[in-house]
Scaffold this active site. Structure first.
Site, short mmCIF file in Angstrom:
data_model
loop_
_atom_site.label_atom_id
_atom_site.label_comp_id
_atom_site.label_asym_id
_atom_site.label_seq_id
_atom_site.Cartn_x
_atom_site.Cartn_y
_atom_site.Cartn_z
N ASN A 198 0.86 -1.18 0.00
CA ASN A 198 0.00 0.00 0.00
C ASN A 198 0.90 1.23 0.00
O ASN A 198 1.48 1.58 1.02
CB ASN A 198 -0.90 -0.03 1.25
CG ASN A 198 -1.75 1.21 1.38
OD1 ASN A 198 -1.82 2.03 0.46
ND2 ASN A 198 -2.41 1.36 2.52
N LYS A 242 0.05 4.21 -0.24
CA LYS A 242 -0.65 5.38 0.32
C LYS A 242 -0.43 6.59 -0.60
O LYS A 242 -0.36 6.41 -1.81
CB LYS A 242 -0.19 5.66 1.75
CG LYS A 242 -0.28 4.41 2.63
CD LYS A 242 -0.23 4.69 4.09
CE LYS A 242 -0.27 3.36 4.84
NZ LYS A 242 -0.52 3.52 6.24
N HIS A 255 -9.97 1.11 4.46
CA HIS A 255 -8.74 1.32 5.23
C HIS A 255 -9.05 2.27 6.40
O HIS A 255 -9.85 3.20 6.25
CB HIS A 255 -7.66 1.92 4.33
CG HIS A 255 -6.30 1.91 4.97
ND1 HIS A 255 -5.96 2.82 5.94
CD2 HIS A 255 -5.25 1.10 4.81
CE1 HIS A 255 -4.71 2.56 6.34
NE2 HIS A 255 -4.26 1.52 5.67
N GLU A 298 -6.04 -5.33 10.05
CA GLU A 298 -5.11 -4.23 10.29
C GLU A 298 -5.48 -3.52 11.59
O GLU A 298 -6.27 -2.56 11.57
CB GLU A 298 -5.16 -3.22 9.13
CG GLU A 298 -4.64 -3.74 7.83
CD GLU A 298 -3.92 -2.65 7.03
OE1 GLU A 298 -2.81 -2.89 6.59
OE2 GLU A 298 -4.48 -1.55 6.87
N GLY A 338 1.64 1.97 10.97
CA GLY A 338 2.64 3.04 10.94
C GLY A 338 3.25 3.37 12.28
O GLY A 338 3.86 4.43 12.44
N GLY A 370 2.56 -1.26 4.26
CA GLY A 370 2.50 0.16 3.92
C GLY A 370 3.90 0.75 3.82
O GLY A 370 4.62 0.53 2.84
N GLY A 371 4.29 1.47 4.85
CA GLY A 371 5.55 2.23 4.87
C GLY A 371 6.76 1.47 4.33
O GLY A 371 7.52 2.00 3.51
P1 PGA Z 1 2.16 0.25 7.65
O1 PGA Z 1 0.76 0.46 6.91
O2 PGA Z 1 2.77 -1.02 7.07
O3 PGA Z 1 2.95 1.46 7.33
O4 PGA Z 1 1.87 0.09 9.11
C1 PGA Z 1 -0.09 -0.60 6.61
C2 PGA Z 1 -1.34 -0.06 6.00
O5 PGA Z 1 -1.78 1.04 6.38
O6 PGA Z 1 -1.93 -0.70 5.11
#
Ligand code: PGA
Length: 247
Positions: free
Chosen positions: A6, A8, A91, A163, A169, A230-231
Site C-alpha cells: 500500500n 498510500k 482502510h 489491520e 505506521g 505500507g511504509g
Molecule cells: P504500515 O501500513 O505497514 O505502514 O503500518 C499498513 C497499511 O496502512 O496498510
C-alpha cells in the site's frame, strides 16, 4: 501468499516508474502473488510496466457510486480500465480521516465486484478497543456491515486484511499468536454467515508495521494468507527483503 503493498499517498508516476524498473526484474521467480496498490495517478504507468510480469496493480479507493455528480471521485470502471485488479476498501485512514462509514464501505465493495475488481477489505480494532477486549466484537461488526448482500460465490474476490489501527505506521505489531486469534475470529464470522467452507477458504492477510526486521516473527502466524505492507513497501529493497524472507 498474497503480498500487497500500500503506497498510500506516495510516489509520482515517474517515481513509480523508477520503482517498477528496479523491482520487477528482481521478482521474476517469486512464488507469491504480488499486488502493488498505487495512487490513482500511477495506475496507468503501473499497468503498462507490469504487463506480462505476474505482478498486479491495485488502487487504494473507489467511489461508492458508478455514475453521477461525484466531483473528484474515481469509479470502478475507470479503475479496471486503468489496470487495477485490486482495490483497498475500508482502510482505517479512510474510515477516520475521510469519514467513510460502513454503508459506504458496503457500497464500495459492490461497485468493485461489479467491475471485476478484487477487494481488500480492511478491518481492525483501535487501541481502546484492544485494551477493553473488544477486538472480536469490532471485527464481527465491521465484516458483517461490509459484506451485507454479498453472495458466497463472491467471497473468492474478497480478501480481508486484519489491520489493527494501533499497529499501522507505529512500529508496533501483534504477536503471531494474536494475529492468529484475530484471523480465527474473521474466519468464524465468515463461516457463521456463509458456510464452514467459506470460512476456511477466505483469504485473510495481516497488515500493520510489517517490516524486514519483524517479518520472520509475524510470518509465524498460521491462519493468514499474506501481508499488507505500507511504509516498508515504499523502498523496493525492503519489499524484496520481506519477499525473500517468506520464500
Ligand atoms: P504500515 O501500513 O505497514 O505502514 O503500518 C499498513 C497499511 O496502512 O496498510
Amino acid at each position: 501468499m498474497k503480498i500487497i503493498a500500500n503506497f498510500k499517498m506516495n510516489k509520482t508516476p515517474l517515481e513509480t516508474k523508477d520503482y517498477l524498473m528496479n523491482f520487477l526484474s528482481r521478482v521474476k521467480e517469486c512464488p507469491h502473488e504480488i499486488v502493488l496498490c498505487l495512487p490513482f495517478t500511477s495506475l496507468f504507468v503501473g499497468k503498462f510496466l507490469t504487463e506480462g510480469t505476474g505482478v498486479k496493480i491495485g488502487a487504494q479507493n473507489i467511489c461508492d457510486e458508478d455514475e453521477g455528480k461525484c466531483t473528484g471521485e474515481i469509479n470502478g470502471a475507470m479503475l479496471a480500465d486503468a489496470g487495477a485488479k485490486y482495490v483497498i476498501i475500508g482502510h482505517s485512514e479512510r474510515r477516520t480521516k475521510f469519514k467513510e462509514n460502513s454503508k459506504m464501505i458496503n457500497k464500495k465493495i459492490k461497485c468493485a465486484l461489479k467491475h471485476g475488481l478484487n477487494c481488500l477489505l480492511c478491518v481492525g480494532e483501535n487501541l481502546v478497543e484492544r485494551n477493553t477486549l473488544k477486538t472480536a466484537e469490532v471485527l464481527k461488526e465491521q465484516i458483517e456491515d461490509a459484506l451485507k448482500g454479498i453472495y458466497e460465490n463472491e467471497l473468492e474476490h474478497i480478501t480481508i486484511a486484519y489491520e489493527p489501527i494501533w499497529a499501522i505506521g507505529t512500529g508496533q505489531h501483534p504477536t503471531a499468536k494474536e494475529i492468529d486469534v484475530s484471523a480465527n475470529v474473521i474466519r468464524k464470522v465468515i463461516s457463521n454467515d456463509f458456510s464452514v467452507q467459506a470460512g476456511e477458504k477466505i483469504n485473510v492477510v495481516y497488515g500493520g508495521s510489517v517490516e524486514p526486521k519483524n517479518i520472520s516473527q509475524v510470518s509465524k502466524a498460521k491462519k493468514i494468507n499474506g501481508f499488507l505492507i505500507g511504509g516498508a513497501s515504499l523502498d523496493y529493497n525492503n519489499l524484496l527483503q520481506i519477499l525473500s524472507t517468506l520464500k
